[in-house]
Design a protein around this motif. Structure first.
Motif, PDB file in Angstrom:
ATOM      1  N   ILE A 188     -13.757   8.142  -8.673  1.00 55.23           N
ATOM      2  CA  ILE A 188     -13.337   8.251 -10.065  1.00 55.23           C
ATOM      3  C   ILE A 188     -14.018   7.134 -10.838  1.00 55.23           C
ATOM      4  CG2 ILE A 188     -11.358   8.193 -11.638  1.00 55.23           C
ATOM      5  CD1 ILE A 188      -9.607   8.893  -9.138  1.00 55.23           C
ATOM      6  N   ARG A 189     -14.669   7.466 -11.929  1.00 53.96           N
ATOM      7  CA  ARG A 189     -15.314   6.457 -12.770  1.00 53.96           C
ATOM      8  C   ARG A 189     -14.616   6.410 -14.125  1.00 53.96           C
ATOM      9  NH1 ARG A 189     -19.545   8.266  -9.609  1.00 53.96           N
ATOM     10  NH2 ARG A 189     -20.740   6.590  -8.644  1.00 53.96           N
ATOM     11  N   VAL A 190     -14.354   5.177 -14.573  1.00 59.19           N
ATOM     12  CA  VAL A 190     -13.712   4.967 -15.867  1.00 59.19           C
ATOM     13  C   VAL A 190     -14.530   3.967 -16.676  1.00 59.19           C
ATOM     14  CG1 VAL A 190     -11.381   5.507 -15.046  1.00 59.19           C
ATOM     15  CG2 VAL A 190     -12.190   3.143 -14.990  1.00 59.19           C
ATOM     16  N   LYS A 191     -14.360   4.041 -17.979  1.00 59.12           N
ATOM     17  CA  LYS A 191     -15.061   3.138 -18.890  1.00 59.12           C
ATOM     18  C   LYS A 191     -14.388   1.769 -18.845  1.00 59.12           C
ATOM     19  CE  LYS A 191     -16.609   2.930 -23.654  1.00 59.12           C
ATOM     20  NZ  LYS A 191     -16.612   3.633 -24.941  1.00 59.12           N
ATOM     21  N   GLY A 192     -15.202   0.718 -18.775  1.00 60.49           N
ATOM     22  CA  GLY A 192     -14.699  -0.647 -18.752  1.00 60.49           C
ATOM     23  C   GLY A 192     -14.580  -1.183 -17.342  1.00 60.49           C
ATOM     24  N   HIS A 193     -14.470  -2.491 -17.244  1.00 62.10           N
ATOM     25  CA  HIS A 193     -14.304  -3.129 -15.947  1.00 62.10           C
ATOM     26  C   HIS A 193     -12.830  -3.414 -15.723  1.00 62.10           C
ATOM     27  CE1 HIS A 193     -18.713  -4.626 -15.432  1.00 62.10           C
ATOM     28  NE2 HIS A 193     -18.536  -3.384 -15.044  1.00 62.10           N
ATOM     29  N   LEU A 194     -12.261  -2.722 -14.762  1.00 60.64           N
ATOM     30  CA  LEU A 194     -10.848  -2.837 -14.413  1.00 60.64           C
ATOM     31  C   LEU A 194     -10.668  -4.013 -13.460  1.00 60.64           C
ATOM     32  CD1 LEU A 194      -8.116  -1.369 -14.740  1.00 60.64           C
ATOM     33  CD2 LEU A 194      -8.709  -0.049 -12.722  1.00 60.64           C
ATOM     34  N   ASP A 195      -9.687  -4.852 -13.722  1.00 66.37           N
ATOM     35  CA  ASP A 195      -9.409  -6.005 -12.879  1.00 66.37           C
ATOM     36  C   ASP A 195      -8.970  -5.534 -11.488  1.00 66.37           C
ATOM     37  OD1 ASP A 195      -7.872  -8.227 -11.646  1.00 66.37           O
ATOM     38  OD2 ASP A 195      -8.258  -9.204 -13.564  1.00 66.37           O
ATOM     39  N   PRO A 196      -9.492  -6.164 -10.422  1.00 63.88           N
ATOM     40  CA  PRO A 196      -9.095  -5.785  -9.062  1.00 63.88           C
ATOM     41  C   PRO A 196      -7.592  -5.930  -8.808  1.00 63.88           C
ATOM     42  CG  PRO A 196     -11.091  -7.097  -8.995  1.00 63.88           C
ATOM     43  CD  PRO A 196     -10.597  -7.126 -10.422  1.00 63.88           C
ATOM     44  N   PHE A 197      -6.888  -6.645  -9.668  1.00 64.40           N
ATOM     45  CA  PHE A 197      -5.434  -6.779  -9.596  1.00 64.40           C
ATOM     46  C   PHE A 197      -4.751  -5.415  -9.503  1.00 64.40           C
ATOM     47  CE2 PHE A 197      -1.626  -6.364 -12.249  1.00 64.40           C
ATOM     48  CZ  PHE A 197      -0.736  -7.183 -11.582  1.00 64.40           C
ATOM     49  N   TRP A 198      -5.347  -4.396 -10.118  1.00 65.18           N
ATOM     50  CA  TRP A 198      -4.744  -3.063 -10.197  1.00 65.18           C
ATOM     51  C   TRP A 198      -4.935  -2.242  -8.925  1.00 65.18           C
ATOM     52  CZ3 TRP A 198      -1.407  -2.343 -13.896  1.00 65.18           C
ATOM     53  CH2 TRP A 198      -1.529  -3.083 -15.065  1.00 65.18           C
ATOM     54  N   GLN A 199      -5.636  -2.753  -7.932  1.00 65.38           N
ATOM     55  CA  GLN A 199      -5.947  -1.965  -6.734  1.00 65.38           C
ATOM     56  C   GLN A 199      -4.689  -1.428  -6.050  1.00 65.38           C
ATOM     57  OE1 GLN A 199      -8.670  -3.856  -4.102  1.00 65.38           O
ATOM     58  NE2 GLN A 199      -8.938  -2.035  -2.878  1.00 65.38           N
ATOM     59  N   GLU A 200      -3.679  -2.241  -5.898  1.00 63.18           N
ATOM     60  CA  GLU A 200      -2.457  -1.774  -5.238  1.00 63.18           C
ATOM     61  C   GLU A 200      -1.770  -0.679  -6.058  1.00 63.18           C
ATOM     62  OE1 GLU A 200       1.814  -3.567  -3.815  1.00 63.18           O
ATOM     63  OE2 GLU A 200       0.069  -4.873  -3.734  1.00 63.18           O
ATOM     64  N   TRP A 201      -1.806  -0.803  -7.380  1.00 60.34           N
ATOM     65  CA  TRP A 201      -1.162   0.174  -8.255  1.00 60.34           C
ATOM     66  C   TRP A 201      -1.857   1.524  -8.166  1.00 60.34           C
ATOM     67  CZ3 TRP A 201      -1.188   1.616 -13.894  1.00 60.34           C
ATOM     68  CH2 TRP A 201       0.101   1.996 -14.323  1.00 60.34           C
ATOM     69  N   PHE A 202      -3.151   1.503  -7.859  1.00 62.17           N
ATOM     70  CA  PHE A 202      -3.936   2.736  -7.745  1.00 62.17           C
ATOM     71  C   PHE A 202      -4.081   3.174  -6.292  1.00 62.17           C
ATOM     72  CE2 PHE A 202      -5.510   1.586 -12.045  1.00 62.17           C
ATOM     73  CZ  PHE A 202      -5.153   2.753 -12.681  1.00 62.17           C
ATOM     74  N   GLU A 203      -2.977   3.157  -5.554  1.00 65.52           N
ATOM     75  CA  GLU A 203      -2.932   3.680  -4.185  1.00 65.52           C
ATOM     76  C   GLU A 203      -3.968   3.029  -3.273  1.00 65.52           C
ATOM     77  OE1 GLU A 203      -0.455   5.861  -3.608  1.00 65.52           O
ATOM     78  OE2 GLU A 203       0.030   5.953  -5.730  1.00 65.52           O
ATOM     79  N   HIS A 204      -4.300   1.770  -3.534  1.00 63.32           N
ATOM     80  CA  HIS A 204      -5.257   1.000  -2.738  1.00 63.32           C
ATOM     81  C   HIS A 204      -6.667   1.594  -2.748  1.00 63.32           C
ATOM     82  CE1 HIS A 204      -2.191  -1.720  -1.321  1.00 63.32           C
ATOM     83  NE2 HIS A 204      -1.419  -0.683  -1.105  1.00 63.32           N
ATOM     84  N   LEU A 205      -7.005   2.308  -3.807  1.00 62.95           N
ATOM     85  CA  LEU A 205      -8.384   2.767  -3.948  1.00 62.95           C
ATOM     86  C   LEU A 205      -9.276   1.544  -4.128  1.00 62.95           C
ATOM     87  CD1 LEU A 205      -7.948   5.784  -6.390  1.00 62.95           C
ATOM     88  CD2 LEU A 205      -8.382   5.870  -3.944  1.00 62.95           C
TER      89      LEU A 205
END
Length: 71
Positions: A5-22
């Protein structure tokens, strides 16, 4: 099934757990790639809803069959 999945912008790695560990990878041009296995459509829709809640712009969604282990 594995997804990219590609999204616009640089997402902080902090969110990795929230996104099912993707896996979160920053690409050039200000794009973030989230990749990894997602067990079913319900989980995929949940991830997409989280992206919507964060106001992320979805650029692409790819699904790939998981490679089978050789016997």
């Amino acid at each position: 099934m594995r997804y990219i999945i590609r999204v616009k912008g640089h997402l902080d790695p902090f969110w990795q757990e929230w996104f099912e560990h993707l896996s979160i990878t920053h690409e050039s041009g200000g794009i973030t790639r989230l990749s990894g296995p997602i067990p079913d459509r319900a989980a995929l829709y949940g991830i997409l809803l989280k992206m919507c809640d964060l106001g992320l712009t979805l650029l692409s969604l790819e699904a790939h069959e998981a490679a089978e282990a050789p016997e």
